[in-house]
Structure formats: structure tokens, C-alpha cells
Design an enzyme around this catalytic site. Sequence first.
Site, PDB file in Angstrom:
ATOM      1  N   CYS A   1      -5.188  10.007  -5.440  1.00  0.00           N
ATOM      2  CA  CYS A   1      -4.859  11.367  -5.852  1.00  0.00           C
ATOM      3  C   CYS A   1      -5.262  12.345  -4.758  1.00  0.00           C
ATOM      4  O   CYS A   1      -6.147  12.108  -3.979  1.00  0.00           O
ATOM      5  CB  CYS A   1      -5.610  11.694  -7.127  1.00  0.00           C
ATOM      6  SG  CYS A   1      -5.317  10.468  -8.397  1.00  0.00           S
TER       7      CYS A   1
ATOM      8  N   ARG B   1      -0.668  11.019   0.803  1.00  0.00           N
ATOM      9  CA  ARG B   1      -1.504  10.075   0.046  1.00  0.00           C
ATOM     10  C   ARG B   1      -0.692   9.360  -1.025  1.00  0.00           C
ATOM     11  O   ARG B   1      -1.153   8.399  -1.623  1.00  0.00           O
ATOM     12  CB  ARG B   1      -2.679  10.824  -0.610  1.00  0.00           C
ATOM     13  CG  ARG B   1      -3.624  11.489   0.374  1.00  0.00           C
ATOM     14  CD  ARG B   1      -4.587  12.414  -0.340  1.00  0.00           C
ATOM     15  NE  ARG B   1      -5.560  11.677  -1.105  1.00  0.00           N
ATOM     16  CZ  ARG B   1      -6.769  11.329  -0.634  1.00  0.00           C
ATOM     17  NH1 ARG B   1      -7.117  11.678   0.577  1.00  0.00           N
ATOM     18  NH2 ARG B   1      -7.624  10.655  -1.357  1.00  0.00           N
TER      19      ARG B   1
ATOM     20  N   TRP C   1      -1.876   9.746  -8.516  1.00  0.00           N
ATOM     21  CA  TRP C   1      -1.342   8.389  -8.340  1.00  0.00           C
ATOM     22  C   TRP C   1      -1.789   7.635  -9.572  1.00  0.00           C
ATOM     23  O   TRP C   1      -2.984   7.367  -9.750  1.00  0.00           O
ATOM     24  CB  TRP C   1      -1.910   7.772  -7.068  1.00  0.00           C
ATOM     25  CG  TRP C   1      -1.535   6.337  -6.866  1.00  0.00           C
ATOM     26  CD1 TRP C   1      -2.314   5.244  -7.081  1.00  0.00           C
ATOM     27  CD2 TRP C   1      -0.269   5.830  -6.435  1.00  0.00           C
ATOM     28  NE1 TRP C   1      -1.630   4.095  -6.809  1.00  0.00           N
ATOM     29  CE2 TRP C   1      -0.366   4.410  -6.405  1.00  0.00           C
ATOM     30  CE3 TRP C   1       0.924   6.409  -6.061  1.00  0.00           C
ATOM     31  CZ2 TRP C   1       0.682   3.585  -6.022  1.00  0.00           C
ATOM     32  CZ3 TRP C   1       1.981   5.589  -5.671  1.00  0.00           C
ATOM     33  CH2 TRP C   1       1.863   4.206  -5.664  1.00  0.00           C
TER      34      TRP C   1
ATOM     35  N   ASN D   1      -9.975  12.214  -9.494  1.00  0.00           N
ATOM     36  CA  ASN D   1      -9.478  11.136  -8.653  1.00  0.00           C
ATOM     37  C   ASN D   1     -10.442   9.981  -8.879  1.00  0.00           C
ATOM     38  O   ASN D   1     -11.656  10.151  -8.799  1.00  0.00           O
ATOM     39  CB  ASN D   1      -9.514  11.584  -7.176  1.00  0.00           C
ATOM     40  CG  ASN D   1      -8.998  10.487  -6.245  1.00  0.00           C
ATOM     41  OD1 ASN D   1      -8.458   9.487  -6.712  1.00  0.00           O
ATOM     42  ND2 ASN D   1      -9.157  10.686  -4.959  1.00  0.00           N
ATOM     43  N   GLY D   2      -9.922   8.780  -9.210  1.00  0.00           N
ATOM     44  CA  GLY D   2     -10.802   7.617  -9.382  1.00  0.00           C
ATOM     45  C   GLY D   2     -10.538   6.925 -10.708  1.00  0.00           C
ATOM     46  O   GLY D   2      -9.512   7.133 -11.347  1.00  0.00           O
TER      47      GLY D   2
ATOM     48  N   GLU E   1       1.791 -15.077   6.836  1.00  0.00           N
ATOM     49  CA  GLU E   1       1.708 -13.611   6.736  1.00  0.00           C
ATOM     50  C   GLU E   1       1.602 -12.987   8.127  1.00  0.00           C
ATOM     51  O   GLU E   1       2.261 -11.990   8.431  1.00  0.00           O
ATOM     52  CB  GLU E   1       0.501 -13.231   5.863  1.00  0.00           C
ATOM     53  CG  GLU E   1       0.049 -11.789   5.934  1.00  0.00           C
ATOM     54  CD  GLU E   1       1.078 -10.768   5.454  1.00  0.00           C
ATOM     55  OE1 GLU E   1       2.126 -11.170   4.929  1.00  0.00           O
ATOM     56  OE2 GLU E   1       0.829  -9.556   5.648  1.00  0.00           O
TER      57      GLU E   1
ATOM     58  N   LYS F   1       4.373 -10.291   9.712  1.00  0.00           N
ATOM     59  CA  LYS F   1       4.001  -8.970  10.216  1.00  0.00           C
ATOM     60  C   LYS F   1       4.531  -8.749  11.624  1.00  0.00           C
ATOM     61  O   LYS F   1       5.020  -7.677  11.974  1.00  0.00           O
ATOM     62  CB  LYS F   1       2.475  -8.815  10.205  1.00  0.00           C
ATOM     63  CG  LYS F   1       1.918  -8.531   8.834  1.00  0.00           C
ATOM     64  CD  LYS F   1       2.343  -7.179   8.347  1.00  0.00           C
ATOM     65  CE  LYS F   1       2.407  -7.005   6.851  1.00  0.00           C
ATOM     66  NZ  LYS F   1       3.039  -7.992   6.050  1.00  0.00           N
TER      67      LYS F   1
ATOM     68  N   GLU G   1       8.310  -8.246  11.568  1.00  0.00           N
ATOM     69  CA  GLU G   1       8.680  -6.945  11.000  1.00  0.00           C
ATOM     70  C   GLU G   1       8.414  -5.806  11.965  1.00  0.00           C
ATOM     71  O   GLU G   1       9.163  -4.864  12.058  1.00  0.00           O
ATOM     72  CB  GLU G   1       7.818  -6.679   9.748  1.00  0.00           C
ATOM     73  CG  GLU G   1       8.182  -7.365   8.509  1.00  0.00           C
ATOM     74  CD  GLU G   1       7.411  -6.776   7.341  1.00  0.00           C
ATOM     75  OE1 GLU G   1       6.208  -7.070   7.214  1.00  0.00           O
ATOM     76  OE2 GLU G   1       7.998  -6.026   6.573  1.00  0.00           O
TER      77      GLU G   1
ATOM     78  N   HIS H   1       4.672 -33.132  13.628  1.00  0.00           N
ATOM     79  CA  HIS H   1       5.932 -33.593  13.019  1.00  0.00           C
ATOM     80  C   HIS H   1       7.119 -32.799  13.515  1.00  0.00           C
ATOM     81  O   HIS H   1       8.142 -32.706  12.839  1.00  0.00           O
ATOM     82  CB  HIS H   1       5.822 -33.495  11.496  1.00  0.00           C
ATOM     83  CG  HIS H   1       4.731 -34.334  10.927  1.00  0.00           C
ATOM     84  ND1 HIS H   1       4.798 -35.705  10.827  1.00  0.00           N
ATOM     85  CD2 HIS H   1       3.485 -34.005  10.478  1.00  0.00           C
ATOM     86  CE1 HIS H   1       3.687 -36.181  10.320  1.00  0.00           C
ATOM     87  NE2 HIS H   1       2.857 -35.173  10.085  1.00  0.00           N
TER      88      HIS H   1
ATOM     89  N   LYS I   1      11.025  -0.170   2.313  1.00  0.00           N
ATOM     90  CA  LYS I   1       9.710  -0.453   1.698  1.00  0.00           C
ATOM     91  C   LYS I   1       9.888  -1.229   0.403  1.00  0.00           C
ATOM     92  O   LYS I   1       9.086  -2.081   0.074  1.00  0.00           O
ATOM     93  CB  LYS I   1       8.971   0.860   1.411  1.00  0.00           C
ATOM     94  CG  LYS I   1       7.595   0.667   0.776  1.00  0.00           C
ATOM     95  CD  LYS I   1       6.666  -0.163   1.663  1.00  0.00           C
ATOM     96  CE  LYS I   1       5.331  -0.434   1.021  1.00  0.00           C
ATOM     97  NZ  LYS I   1       4.546  -1.473   1.749  1.00  0.00           N
TER      98      LYS I   1
HETATM   99  C1  AGP Z   1       5.971  -7.087   3.718  1.00  0.00           C
HETATM  100  O1  AGP Z   1       5.351  -6.509   4.855  1.00  0.00           O
HETATM  101  C2  AGP Z   1       7.435  -6.746   3.663  1.00  0.00           C
HETATM  102  N1  AGP Z   1       7.633  -5.335   3.659  1.00  0.00           N
HETATM  103  C3  AGP Z   1       8.164  -7.449   2.525  1.00  0.00           C
HETATM  104  O2  AGP Z   1       8.104  -8.847   2.785  1.00  0.00           O
HETATM  105  C4  AGP Z   1       7.589  -7.205   1.123  1.00  0.00           C
HETATM  106  O3  AGP Z   1       6.338  -7.854   0.992  1.00  0.00           O
HETATM  107  C5  AGP Z   1       8.554  -7.789   0.087  1.00  0.00           C
HETATM  108  O4  AGP Z   1       9.790  -7.110   0.202  1.00  0.00           O
HETATM  109  C6  AGP Z   1       8.033  -7.663  -1.341  1.00  0.00           C
HETATM  110  O5  AGP Z   1       7.877  -6.320  -1.671  1.00  0.00           O
HETATM  111  P1  AGP Z   1       7.085  -5.967  -3.047  1.00  0.00           P
HETATM  112  O6  AGP Z   1       5.689  -6.461  -2.866  1.00  0.00           O
HETATM  113  O7  AGP Z   1       7.184  -4.484  -3.178  1.00  0.00           O
HETATM  114  O8  AGP Z   1       7.790  -6.698  -4.157  1.00  0.00           O
END
Ligand code: AGP
Length: 616
Positions: A2, A27, A76, A102-103, A485, A489, A492, A508, A611
Site C-alpha cells: 500500500c 508500488r 494492495w 499498510n500491512g 528458473e 530468466k 526473458e 546422456h 506480465k
Molecule cells: C516469469 O518470469 C515469466 N514472466 C512467465 O514465465 C510467468 O512466470 C508465467 O507466465 C506465469 O505467470 P503467472 O505466475 O502470473 O501465472
Amino acid sequence: MCGIVGYVGPNSSIDVLLRGLSRLEYRGYDSAGVAVIGTDAHLRTRKHAGKLKVLLDELKASPIQDGQTGIGHTRWATHGGPTDGNAHPHLGDAGKLALIHNGIIENFASLKEELLLDGETFTSETDSEVVAIMAGRAYRETGDLTRAMREVVARLEGAFTLLIVHEDRPGEVVGARRNSPLVIGLGDGENFLGSDVAAFVEFTRRAVEIGQDQIVTIRPDSVEVTDFDGNPVETREYEIAWDASASEKGGWSSFMRKEISEEPDAVANTLRGRVHEGEVLLPELGVLDDAVLASLDRIVIIGCGTAAYAGMLGTYAIESWARIPVEVELSHEFRYRNPVINERTLVVSISQSGETMDTLMAVKYARGEGARTLSICNTQGSSIPRESEAVLYTHAGPEVAVASTKAFVAQVTALYLLGLHLASVRGTLSADEITASINELLAIPGKLADVLIASADIGQLAGWMADTRSVLFLGRNVGFPVALEGALKLKELAYIHAEGFAAGELKHGPIALIEPGQIVFVIVPSPRDPNSLHPKVVSNIQEIRARGARVIAIAEKGDAAVLPFADEVIPIPLAAPMFEPLLAVVPLHIFALELATAKGLDVDQPRNLAKSVTVE
Ligand code: AGP
């Protein structure tokens, strides 16, 4: 998180509050509101779900009496969805007192029960309104706003920043903080309060931090800070180092860098209120009660991208602790492969946004097949939780950067809490074993803070590699999801080929990829790992070094066996093996950020990506 603004001074408080809140939009929030003591000495509030513009338009269409004392808030949602009624400010003392918060108030349910029994009524589902009612009652008893705050905070458990105003006290705003930020802005004949300096940096660069468990009373010509017992405390004034333009990201150069810095808090806030005296408390599971959980014979964790990798870590932990078969599947694969699921299957969906269409459709499908459904989500009131029987919210705060970082560690934390709860319900771990794991989790935020400090020079390492065209990531057991992961990253953010492998898979096939200069990150298991995978992974490092690879090892601090074979070693604090992934992943988040930065790329909005992928 928040946004909070408070103002007392000669100018229009509505104008100051709205400009302050607009600086806090970064935020992330889902509703906004203000409370102002008008020049007619009456308190008025205006609040709405939605963005600040909704509130602005409303105030333009039907203005409220302005004045020189006010508080403003962007919410939020944590307790209660993003609705007008749940928006702040909340009222006490028959509408004469307004409060913003906030919290998370951990004991709000018992406090609310007490107030209901005493005849109080509520208009929202929030924990914050409970505090507003308490503050109104305390003010009626004391006639002093600062003392009223003192009485209230003495009864609260959890994390909070609170601001209150009362129409009987124009020219006065009282604030308090515990485990949640609050800072004072010092003006000339005016003073400010904010959740961070962005709230008032365009009006003053003079700031004073407020310490833990402290109360502040601001008036146009005075600022008083005490502890929760009313004893005055020393404060330190400082000059704000950055200007209003940087305030969009709280002074950070990017949302992603800001959100990586918040990874410790993301874990701490996801744990908050859910562990108590060696027990995991998950009342949010609701209908998924102990009987249902004991009846399960299988768990399927679904998600996409980073969420799926968090889910992979969940499979290791939950199967190991609760002795129930657990598998992770990509939502879009699970949905269309005609899986065998029924009422004894729990489908756990992982999603930061709660709007990923692939996952939403998979949850709908699972429900249609009679499976039980639980979502782990970071966004209150989003579609996937609404489609699930129960939801465990990760309290990571809004994640704005497209590349998910703090949500990942929060998702893993929530999955580990679920695993320990299942182990308790199914009697597969002793109370001591559960307590030991809870203590490991509670230690993670502090260890993550150490990792952030120890990773300060990863930027230099990334700079050396700015022109690389390929990076491989190796991990074994719980290190394997971390490798995946880390690779995601890098894809991306830096737009280069990156691939994660299970280290045992190297011989393998993938080892054919190794040629002189090939960069390989290796997540090294703890030498204390009960599966004694450590020597196997050290052998993997030797095998690829022998073929010219450049090896960067993420290894436990003090792991001397790795040093002779790695070009670089990034140390992480010791933790029980199941918990090390929460630490090992952060240097990989930072490396991807730094390499993309070195390449001059947009780390918050990488090309081709959204996103939240709201199409199948
Ligand atoms: C992660 O860095 C990516 N932006 C993407 O793989 C993301 O994790 C995936 O689209 C799932 O999104 P969500 O967690 O909002 O469902």
C-alpha cells in the site's frame, strides 16, 4: 504494497495527498482513497476501487470540502477483495476518525469478535477497519489522538503502518509503525508522512526515518516521535538523495531490481501469521479441511513458466514430507492430455497474476473432473483464486517487472507451508521435524538479505559476459528447478540461448554442447545433502571443465571441494538442503538482470512478453 501519505500545513491537503499518491503508484494497488478535515472542521472521505484516476474523476465530479489536514492511501488488497467498501480510509468514532493501514494485522479476527460482541458494526472485510473502530473508541476515552494510537498499537500483532486523523483535531496526523515502512517529511510550516519518501519528495527533500514500534505526531510546526510506551526517542534527519522522477520506482533503477531487493520481505510476509509456536496455520484452506487433506491420494501442481518451476520445488518438498504422490505439470499440457483425476486429487495452481489463461482453463477443467482445487496466488481477487475452492495468497506485494522474481520465492514458501501442513495432518513428520523446517523457513529472509549483499559483484561478472551467445545451467534434485528458473530468466531478459539441465542428464547428451568458453552455471548441492549428490555434481564440474567450459558455481559458503574446479564461486549461506533453492535462485535472478542491463535492454518490459498471458 500500500501507499500512504499524510499532510498537515497551510496548503490544500487534497492536492498534496493526490500528488503524493500518484508518486506511489509504482508500488502497485487496486483501490485508492483520501480523508480530509475540511475548513468547516468536518471529516470527509472519498475512496474507490480501481486506479487513482477513478478517485480523481470522482473528486472532480463531486468535490469534497478541502482543508489543511489529510491522509491518503493506495491499497494492495490482502484481507478482502479490491472493492469500494474495502478501500481505505476506514472510519471510527461515528465517522469522525479516519484510518489508513499498510500491512497485516495477525490477530484481527479475535479483536473483531470482541468488538462485535460489544455492539460494533463493520462495513468491510478488512483487518484495517477493526483498527479504525478501536482507534475511535480509544479517542472517545482519551480525547487525545496520540494516546489513542498508543492504546491501539498495544493490542495489535503483525505488521502495520497506521495513520489516523480526527475531526476534533485539525492540524494533527498521528502515525505508528511495526514491520512496515513510515517516514517523515519535514517542511516549512508543514509536515508530511509517507510509506516512502516518494510520497512527499516533490515538496521536501528533508526526511526522518521512524524506527520499529514508534509513534509520530505531526503538526504544521512540530513533529513528536515516541516509542509505543510514550517515551520520546531520538530521531535522525537526512537529505533525500534522489529526485521526484526517480520516485516512480522508489529510487530503484528498475522495478526488477527493486523486486529482487524485496525477495527477503516476500518470504517474510508470506510466512507472517501462518507459523506459530512450531505449527503451520493455514485457515485460508477453508473447505480443504483436515479430513479432505487426509483423504487425498495424489497432488498435481500446475503452472506456467516460473510458477511451474516453483511448483517443481513443491513436488520435492511435499512428497518428501507428506508422503503423498505429487507431480508438477505445465497447465497447458495438463489441460489437454486427458489426465486421470478425481475427488481424491488435489490440483494446486500456482500463479502470480491469477489471470494466466492456460492455468485458469486448467483449473476449470480440473474442477469439472471433480478434483479438489487450491490456488497459490499473489493477486487478491483475481480469476484463478475465484475459480478455486481455496487460495493461499503469497504476500509478495505487487510484482510489476515482467520477469518474476520475488513471486517465485514467495510461491515456494507457500508450497513449503502447505507441505508441512499436510505432513502434520497426515502424521508423516514429527512435531520436532515440522518445527525444524519452520525454523529453516523463518531463517530464510535473513539469509536472503545476506545473499543480496554477497551478490553485489555479479554485475561485474555479467559485464564480462555481455557478448555471450549461450549459457547453460546445471542442477540436481532440488537444484534442477533452480537451473530451469535461471535459464528462463536469462532468456526473458538478455534474449540469449539459455538452457537448464538435470546434472545427471549431462552425459546422456547435453555434454556434447560443451566447447571451450561455454559458460555453465552449476547449482551445487550441500555437502551435507543426505543423498550425497555433492560429489556427483563436483564430478560433473570436472567433466565440463575438462572440455573447456567456464564454470560459475553457486555453492554453500565454505564448500572447499568446489573451489579447485570452478572459475567463479558464488557463495550462499548454509541451509537445510530442501531450503537452499530459495537462496541459490537469487544470484541467478541478479545475473540475468545485470547481463540484460549490460546489454542496454529494458529489464522491466522485455520484448515480446506480457506480465500476464491472458490468452491460451
Ligand atoms: C516469469 O518470469 C515469466 N514472466 C512467465 O514465465 C510467468 O512466470 C508465467 O507466465 C506465469 O505467470 P503467472 O505466475 O502470473 O501465472
